[in-house]
Design an enzyme around this catalytic site. Sequence first.
Site, mmCIF file in Angstrom:
data_model
loop_
_atom_site.group_PDB
_atom_site.id
_atom_site.type_symbol
_atom_site.label_atom_id
_atom_site.label_comp_id
_atom_site.label_asym_id
_atom_site.label_seq_id
_atom_site.Cartn_x
_atom_site.Cartn_y
_atom_site.Cartn_z
ATOM 1 C CB SER A 67 41.793 -33.965 -6.036
ATOM 2 O OG SER A 67 42.177 -32.643 -5.767
ATOM 3 C CG HIS A 115 37.712 -31.703 -4.707
ATOM 4 N ND1 HIS A 115 37.576 -32.294 -3.466
ATOM 5 C CD2 HIS A 115 39.016 -31.861 -5.066
ATOM 6 C CE1 HIS A 115 38.745 -32.785 -3.091
ATOM 7 N NE2 HIS A 115 39.630 -32.531 -4.045
#
Length: 210
Positions: A111, A157
């Site tokens: 991610s 992230h």
Amino acid sequence: MTFSLIGACVALFLAQLAIPGVTDLLAYAGIYTSGIITPEPWRMITAAFLHSTGFLLHIGFNMYALWIIGQALEPLLGRARFLALYLIAAFGGSVAVLLLTNPLQGVVGASGAVFGLFGAMLIVQRRRGGDVRQLVVLIAINTVLGFVVSGISWQAHLGGLMAGSAAAAIIAYTPRSSKRSLIQWSGLAALTVVFLVLTFVGASLVTFPA
């Protein structure tokens, strides 16, 4: 290159399911780039090719996002630059984990790198004069989810998003000239050095939490 990255993630996911210890061997936590134990810095990249074996949507969402964004972004950047940007974003995500997370907290997942692709697509589309409103909404929603859903590393992230955006800016905003490619690769190398420096600094500050 997009499909090669997906293939690598899927192959390692199957290895995680079949071979005990693969996750422990390749996952990342800040402790692995500290002086407290023997450093294993490669985990900062290998962790981005692993996923949670107890939550299939983890790899499902990441591979779907990689497939969608990769097919749009890779033709614009070229294979080599796309791969470099992906790896820099993965590295940047791990650097943020090192700097902002409990050093014993392990992380896995693509991610951070995928967020880097989101940021890169935003930069490239803006440079090309395209509509970026949907991308902004997508990034905003997924960023918020990282803060409100337990088990998601918002640090990875954030780091991946910043790293991917910076790498894309270097590529997209380098003026056209006979030395454009050299300038782009030099810029990407310089960005990597910045993250290496941050890694050394962060590693020197790692201590066992009380």
